[in-house]
Scaffold this motif. Structure first.
Motif, PDB file in Angstrom:
ATOM      1  N   LYS A   3       0.862  -1.194   0.000  1.00 29.82           N
ATOM      2  CA  LYS A   3       0.000   0.000   0.000  1.00 29.82           C
ATOM      3  C   LYS A   3       0.896   1.241   0.000  1.00 29.82           C
ATOM      4  CE  LYS A   3      -3.921  -1.807   2.532  1.00 29.82           C
ATOM      5  NZ  LYS A   3      -4.397  -1.994   3.857  1.00 29.82           N
ATOM      6  N   VAL A   4       0.749   2.063  -1.029  1.00 31.79           N
ATOM      7  CA  VAL A   4       1.651   3.215  -1.145  1.00 31.79           C
ATOM      8  C   VAL A   4       0.892   4.534  -1.153  1.00 31.79           C
ATOM      9  CG1 VAL A   4       3.429   1.924  -2.405  1.00 31.79           C
ATOM     10  CG2 VAL A   4       1.680   3.141  -3.701  1.00 31.79           C
ATOM     11  N   ILE A   5       1.577   5.574  -0.661  1.00 32.93           N
ATOM     12  CA  ILE A   5       1.128   6.957  -0.859  1.00 32.93           C
ATOM     13  C   ILE A   5       2.181   7.615  -1.736  1.00 32.93           C
ATOM     14  CG2 ILE A   5       0.955   9.210   0.296  1.00 32.93           C
ATOM     15  CD1 ILE A   5      -0.468   7.733   2.599  1.00 32.93           C
ATOM     16  N   ILE A   6       1.728   8.359  -2.735  1.00 33.41           N
ATOM     17  CA  ILE A   6       2.646   8.996  -3.679  1.00 33.41           C
ATOM     18  C   ILE A   6       2.547  10.510  -3.516  1.00 33.41           C
ATOM     19  CG2 ILE A   6       3.139   9.318  -6.142  1.00 33.41           C
ATOM     20  CD1 ILE A   6       2.030   6.375  -6.460  1.00 33.41           C
ATOM     21  N   THR A   7       3.691  11.158  -3.366  1.00 31.52           N
ATOM     22  CA  THR A   7       3.687  12.612  -3.173  1.00 31.52           C
ATOM     23  C   THR A   7       3.772  13.317  -4.526  1.00 31.52           C
ATOM     24  OG1 THR A   7       6.077  12.904  -3.048  1.00 31.52           O
ATOM     25  CG2 THR A   7       4.952  12.307  -0.999  1.00 31.52           C
ATOM     26  N   ALA A   8       3.472  14.601  -4.491  1.00 32.48           N
ATOM     27  CA  ALA A   8       3.624  15.500  -5.651  1.00 32.48           C
ATOM     28  C   ALA A   8       2.933  14.974  -6.917  1.00 32.48           C
ATOM     29  CB  ALA A   8       5.117  15.738  -5.908  1.00 32.48           C
ATOM     30  N   PRO A   9       1.612  14.705  -6.838  1.00 30.82           N
ATOM     31  CA  PRO A   9       0.931  14.096  -7.981  1.00 30.82           C
ATOM     32  C   PRO A   9       0.814  14.993  -9.203  1.00 30.82           C
ATOM     33  CG  PRO A   9      -0.660  14.756  -6.314  1.00 30.82           C
ATOM     34  CD  PRO A   9       0.699  14.976  -5.711  1.00 30.82           C
ATOM     35  N   LYS A  10       1.222  16.262  -9.067  1.00 30.42           N
ATOM     36  CA  LYS A  10       1.225  17.162 -10.232  1.00 30.42           C
ATOM     37  C   LYS A  10       2.659  17.433 -10.696  1.00 30.42           C
ATOM     38  CE  LYS A  10      -3.165  18.570 -10.774  1.00 30.42           C
ATOM     39  NZ  LYS A  10      -3.919  18.545 -12.044  1.00 30.42           N
ATOM     40  N   GLY A  11       3.640  16.877  -9.996  1.00 33.26           N
ATOM     41  CA  GLY A  11       5.041  17.081 -10.389  1.00 33.26           C
ATOM     42  C   GLY A  11       5.383  16.218 -11.592  1.00 33.26           C
ATOM     43  N   LYS A  12       6.510  16.530 -12.216  1.00 30.74           N
ATOM     44  CA  LYS A  12       6.933  15.779 -13.411  1.00 30.74           C
ATOM     45  C   LYS A  12       7.074  14.299 -13.065  1.00 30.74           C
ATOM     46  CE  LYS A  12      10.939  16.937 -15.041  1.00 30.74           C
ATOM     47  NZ  LYS A  12      11.952  17.942 -15.324  1.00 30.74           N
ATOM     48  N   MET A  13       7.784  14.007 -11.982  1.00 32.27           N
ATOM     49  CA  MET A  13       7.970  12.605 -11.585  1.00 32.27           C
ATOM     50  C   MET A  13       6.760  12.045 -10.866  1.00 32.27           C
ATOM     51  SD  MET A  13      10.582  11.170 -12.688  1.00 32.27           S
ATOM     52  CE  MET A  13      10.226   9.701 -11.781  1.00 32.27           C
ATOM     53  N   PRO A  25      -0.857  -4.193 -10.660  1.00 28.96           N
ATOM     54  CA  PRO A  25      -1.552  -5.041  -9.697  1.00 28.96           C
ATOM     55  C   PRO A  25      -0.748  -5.253  -8.401  1.00 28.96           C
ATOM     56  CG  PRO A  25      -1.392  -6.121 -11.858  1.00 28.96           C
ATOM     57  CD  PRO A  25      -0.590  -4.870 -11.934  1.00 28.96           C
ATOM     58  N   SER A  26       0.586  -5.106  -8.458  1.00 24.29           N
ATOM     59  CA  SER A  26       1.403  -5.339  -7.251  1.00 24.29           C
ATOM     60  C   SER A  26       1.331  -4.168  -6.270  1.00 24.29           C
ATOM     61  CB  SER A  26       2.860  -5.583  -7.636  1.00 24.29           C
ATOM     62  OG  SER A  26       3.337  -4.492  -8.389  1.00 24.29           O
ATOM     63  N   LEU A  27       0.768  -3.032  -6.715  1.00 28.65           N
ATOM     64  CA  LEU A  27       0.719  -1.847  -5.846  1.00 28.65           C
ATOM     65  C   LEU A  27      -0.714  -1.389  -5.630  1.00 28.65           C
ATOM     66  CD1 LEU A  27       3.639   0.279  -7.386  1.00 28.65           C
ATOM     67  CD2 LEU A  27       3.774  -1.364  -5.510  1.00 28.65           C
ATOM     68  N   ASP A  28      -1.012  -1.016  -4.379  1.00 34.23           N
ATOM     69  CA  ASP A  28      -2.319  -0.453  -4.048  1.00 34.23           C
ATOM     70  C   ASP A  28      -2.080   1.010  -3.653  1.00 34.23           C
ATOM     71  OD1 ASP A  28      -4.704   0.289  -2.952  1.00 34.23           O
ATOM     72  OD2 ASP A  28      -4.690  -1.191  -1.329  1.00 34.23           O
ATOM     73  N   VAL A  29      -2.521   1.933  -4.492  1.00 33.31           N
ATOM     74  CA  VAL A  29      -2.257   3.349  -4.197  1.00 33.31           C
ATOM     75  C   VAL A  29      -3.335   3.870  -3.249  1.00 33.31           C
ATOM     76  CG1 VAL A  29      -1.745   5.624  -5.131  1.00 33.31           C
ATOM     77  CG2 VAL A  29      -1.236   3.588  -6.501  1.00 33.31           C
ATOM     78  N   ALA A  30      -2.943   4.057  -1.991  1.00 35.66           N
ATOM     79  CA  ALA A  30      -3.904   4.411  -0.943  1.00 35.66           C
ATOM     80  C   ALA A  30      -4.195   5.906  -0.914  1.00 35.66           C
ATOM     81  CB  ALA A  30      -3.354   3.966   0.414  1.00 35.66           C
ATOM     82  N   GLY A  31      -3.322   6.711  -1.511  1.00 35.49           N
ATOM     83  CA  GLY A  31      -3.554   8.156  -1.493  1.00 35.49           C
ATOM     84  C   GLY A  31      -2.411   8.894  -2.145  1.00 35.49           C
ATOM     85  N   ALA A  32      -2.631  10.194  -2.350  1.00 34.33           N
ATOM     86  CA  ALA A  32      -1.584  11.053  -2.907  1.00 34.33           C
ATOM     87  C   ALA A  32      -1.493  12.303  -2.039  1.00 34.33           C
ATOM     88  CB  ALA A  32      -1.922  11.424  -4.348  1.00 34.33           C
ATOM     89  N   LEU A  33      -0.264  12.843  -1.953  1.00 33.45           N
ATOM     90  CA  LEU A  33      -0.050  14.044  -1.133  1.00 33.45           C
ATOM     91  C   LEU A  33       0.292  15.213  -2.039  1.00 33.45           C
ATOM     92  CD1 LEU A  33       0.458  15.390   1.698  1.00 33.45           C
ATOM     93  CD2 LEU A  33       2.877  14.871   1.286  1.00 33.45           C
ATOM     94  N   GLY A  34      -0.591  16.205  -2.081  1.00 29.60           N
ATOM     95  CA  GLY A  34      -0.339  17.393  -2.902  1.00 29.60           C
ATOM     96  C   GLY A  34       0.141  18.563  -2.046  1.00 29.60           C
TER      97      GLY A  34
END
Ligand SMILES: NC(=O)C1=CN([C@@H]2O[C@H](COP(=O)(O)OP(=O)(O)OC[C@H]3O[C@@H](n4cnc5c(N)ncnc54)[C@H](O)[C@@H]3O)[C@@H](O)[C@H]2O)C=CC1
Ligand SMILES: O=C(O)C1=N[C@H](C(=O)O)C[C@H](O)C1
Length: 246
Positions: A3-13, A25-34
């Motif tokens: 279960k991952v949270i990904i930061t900077a969802p509007k950034g290039k990376m 399928p191996s990753l469950d995206v639980a949220g993003a931090l803007g």
């Protein structure tokens, strides 16, 4: 599944990592931090809700994937330590003191600091270790990194990591035995050339990224690798070891 949270969802990376991770399928995206206060907070990107407050969502994940800014990454690091969550940090440009804080954190959480998550760059690093061992003392070693004009740090994190791994392999000083050069211009995408310059001959080895997808793919591979890992410091070299049968 991690279960991952990904930061900077509007950034290039961050945007590329979110898109790639949401389809794996191996990753469950639980949220993003803007960025707090941004107009997209509360919306969904790639079907993932964007929050402006990591404290509110961090307990929903095993691991944070953070490619953002030095300031934000230090705050993310401290939250991960406070909540006992893993961290993959791809941001570059930290001071020595900040790097030491990452190393300290690895005593209590699963930690991957990776300045370059491209599979090919990490294979290149192994090739360069061989070159440095065979050629040290016979030639000058220089690293040139070329990036777009907006990149904040120089030399690049990759240049420093390549220099460190060659220096370690050949028992050289990364500061005095290797020379770093940086070009920042236009929209050049990540390019690194290592020169082994002798007398009457020279080797040049170059990695060119045509876009940033190789780094996003590598970040998702790294997240899969981190599943179930305990506290400690992990590297992209660990991630590629299985695939290269090293
Ligand atoms: N490890 C690797 O393979 C790679 C690392 N990088 C590094 O990743 C970092 C980011 O690069 P880019 O995506 O090109 O930069 P960017 O400038 O496109 O993105 C940075 C993002 O961070 C966000 N941000 C800033 N403060 C924030 C906060 N408090 N909360 C949430 N988000 C926040 C900004 O809104 C922005 O969208 C750089 O340090 C770069 O060198 C870049 C490419 C590959
Ligand atoms: O900012 C970039 O673009 C990149 N940054 C990383 C670095 O500093 O080495 C990795 C890659 O070169 C792309």
């Amino acid at each position: 599944m991690v279960k991952v949270i990904i930061t900077a969802p509007k950034g290039k990376m961050g945007s590329l990592i979110l898109k790639e991770a949401a389809g794996r399928p191996s990753l469950d995206v639980a949220g993003a931090l803007g960025r707090p206060g941004a107009d997209y907070i509360g919306t969904e990107i790639c079907g993932v809700k964007v929050s402006g407050d990591l404290e509110q969502i961090i307990d929903q994940c095993d691991l944070v994937i953070d490619f953002s800014t030095v300031e934000n990454s230090m705050a993310v690091l401290r939250s991960c330590v406070a909540h006992g969550k893993g961290l993959i940090c791809g941001t570059t440009g930290f001071t020595d003191e900040q790097e030491a804080e990452f190393r300290k954190a690895a005593e209590t959480i699963p930690m991957m600091r990776a300045s370059n998550t491209s599979y090919m760059v990490n294979v290149l690093s192994k090739m360069l270790e061989l070159g440095a061992r065979a050629l040290s003392g016979l030639c000058d070693i220089d690293i040139l990194d070329m990036h777009d004009r907006k990149k904040k740090d120089a030399p690049s994190g990759t240049a420093k990591e390549l220099g460190d791994s060659m220096a370690k392999a050949a028992r050289l000083s990364p500061e005095t035995d290797i020379t770093y050069h940086s070009l920042r211009a236009g929209d050049i995408s990540s390019t690194h050339t290592v020169f082994f310059t002798g007398f009457g001959e020279r080797i040049e080895v170059t990695h060119r990224a045509y876009n940033w997808e190789c780094f996003a793919n590598g970040a998702c591979e790294a997240a899969r690798f981190m599943e179930g890992k305990g506290p400690g410091s992990y590297t992209m070299s660990d991630v590629i070891a299985g695939e290269m049968a090293l």
